[in-house]
Design a protein around this motif. Sequence first.
Motif, mmCIF file in Angstrom:
data_model
loop_
_atom_site.group_PDB
_atom_site.id
_atom_site.type_symbol
_atom_site.label_atom_id
_atom_site.label_comp_id
_atom_site.label_asym_id
_atom_site.label_seq_id
_atom_site.Cartn_x
_atom_site.Cartn_y
_atom_site.Cartn_z
ATOM 1 N N LEU A 111 0.861 -1.180 0.000
ATOM 2 C CA LEU A 111 0.000 0.000 0.000
ATOM 3 C C LEU A 111 0.898 1.230 0.000
ATOM 4 N N VAL A 112 0.806 2.026 -1.051
ATOM 5 C CA VAL A 112 1.711 3.163 -1.269
ATOM 6 C C VAL A 112 0.893 4.448 -1.317
ATOM 7 N N TYR A 113 1.371 5.465 -0.625
ATOM 8 C CA TYR A 113 0.735 6.779 -0.640
ATOM 9 C C TYR A 113 1.360 7.648 -1.743
ATOM 10 N N GLY A 114 0.620 8.668 -2.152
ATOM 11 C CA GLY A 114 1.183 9.731 -2.968
ATOM 12 C C GLY A 114 0.881 9.641 -4.447
ATOM 13 N N ASN A 115 1.408 10.648 -5.150
ATOM 14 C CA ASN A 115 1.225 10.774 -6.582
ATOM 15 C C ASN A 115 2.291 9.994 -7.325
ATOM 16 N N ASP A 116 1.945 9.409 -8.454
ATOM 17 C CA ASP A 116 2.888 8.569 -9.208
ATOM 18 C C ASP A 116 4.110 9.341 -9.694
ATOM 19 N N ASP A 117 4.012 10.650 -9.840
ATOM 20 C CA ASP A 117 5.137 11.455 -10.322
ATOM 21 C C ASP A 117 6.028 11.970 -9.199
ATOM 22 N N SER A 118 5.675 11.657 -7.961
ATOM 23 C CA SER A 118 6.429 12.158 -6.810
ATOM 24 C C SER A 118 7.581 11.222 -6.461
ATOM 25 N N PRO A 119 8.799 11.760 -6.262
ATOM 26 C CA PRO A 119 9.932 10.923 -5.862
ATOM 27 C C PRO A 119 9.922 10.539 -4.390
ATOM 28 N N VAL A 120 8.973 11.089 -3.630
ATOM 29 C CA VAL A 120 8.790 10.697 -2.235
ATOM 30 C C VAL A 120 7.760 9.565 -2.215
ATOM 31 N N VAL A 121 8.189 8.372 -1.775
ATOM 32 C CA VAL A 121 7.355 7.178 -1.883
ATOM 33 C C VAL A 121 7.161 6.557 -0.500
#
Length: 515
Positions: free
Chosen positions: A428-438
């Motif tokens: 389960l991953v948070y955030g936007n697909d273009d964000s380098p913070v994962v």
Amino acid sequence: MRRTRSQNGKTVADGSSKNVKILTEKCTKQDQCPKPAFYVFFWVKINIMMMLLGAMVATLMDKWGLAKTKRRKDDPRLADFAPLGNSFDATYTDHIYRQSTDVVNRPISGVPGAIVRLKDRYSDDHGWTQKYTGSETEVINLGSYNYLGFSHRSGVCAEAAAQYIDKFGINCGGSRQEQGNHLVHKSVDRTIAEYLRVEDAIVFPMGFATNSMNIPSLVDEGSLILSDRLNHASLVTGCRLSGANTLVFKHNDAKDCEKKLRDALCGVSPKTGKKYNKVLIIIEGIYSMEGTIVDLPSFIAIKKKYNCYLFLDEAHSIGAVGPTGRGVAEYWGCNPKDIDIMMGTLTKSFASAGGYMGGSKKVIDHIRRYSAGTVYGVTMSPPLIAQVETAVTIMCGKDGTDIGRQKAIQLLENSRYFRKELRKRGFLVYGNDDSPVVPLMTFYITKVVEFSRRMLKHNIGIVAVGYPATPLLEARVRFCLSADHTREHLDYILEALEQVGEETNTFYGTKITDE
């Protein structure tokens, strides 16, 4: 395909139509923070309650002298002093956080590039102290904010910094309003302003202080601040120091921001009893613990509709998104002049130190005159300025190469590939697909600690994040991707993650076979 030489002697591929497309296409799935199944939070709550109950028992034993530990015995020198912290934080720190200190504050040797050396250490007293073995371990680094891969001990940036040391020294002395205002500071101000495509900018030697010391110069007790619920501590500190009435809106929710703004404007300031003299909306470009990218166009629309000021913190987005790394304004195709104050750090993408404020000349001149940072603070060191100016020159393509665009392409490809593969495996991953913070969610504090320990056995260094940086029920592993990470690095990391995920049972997402 034409190739060009990078600043560190590596050969990188020149741009193609595919690379141009990947930079200009926006991911259709924005700001995802999916929730796990209900039972996950139920068992996490039970786990936290049991941990806190055990910690409370240990604290009582400590107080009654039943615990066999020298650290918690009464110290007569402190008998007349009130405790500095509250009981919950002390209990959590002493009996939960302390035992997991081996996974935080790991000392490194050398620059924090894609590969970094960790100093090996161990504890024989349950985390009270850490002892060094004298050896070092080389690991793949997923914990540093080296988004563009400028953190190197050699290359044009390092050479420029060395030249500035020889030419200007390492300290200018004084503040910007006194003898510390050197030619190099005026030069970097212009460089940052040109890069952001705004009228003017000013730099400060510390990112945290760039927010906390400057917000009070923009608003006062007669003002209203609308602040995102997940804004960084430096922004929260600045809001409190300003004395303005601060209202918090739901994370990245422009509609909730507008509702709270509209309701507030119907009344008066509770601190002055008068109408608000100004309104400041404070948002971030990329949120450091969620990896979400701000819905900038919606907040610009609110700013224009209600004639407010808009403050954008780009600590994690400047350099990290956009075809030339100019941040979320470039990412969304917005006009930078629609943002009144553009703040960012120079520590992360540009591998230097400090922060900046950019905007109209009128706003920046006001900050120069009235900010505590320019009156009382020291100035940036010349070699740090050289690092920034050289990195920005590369990102703009003014060095005559295509290295900057290739760095942006590599970072974006790494971000999208890594997130997609994590979801394929059921994380389960948070955030936007273009964000380098994962952020990879583990929820349990115990799991995130064990997750970090087991990944280190695979020679992979990661950041384990729990309370108080995140809510008690939402512990997570946070990966920070870099343009320096190769596909081989990422594939090896993904294999290790899948193994550790199975060992710790941390698959809380839905497996996605194709996206």
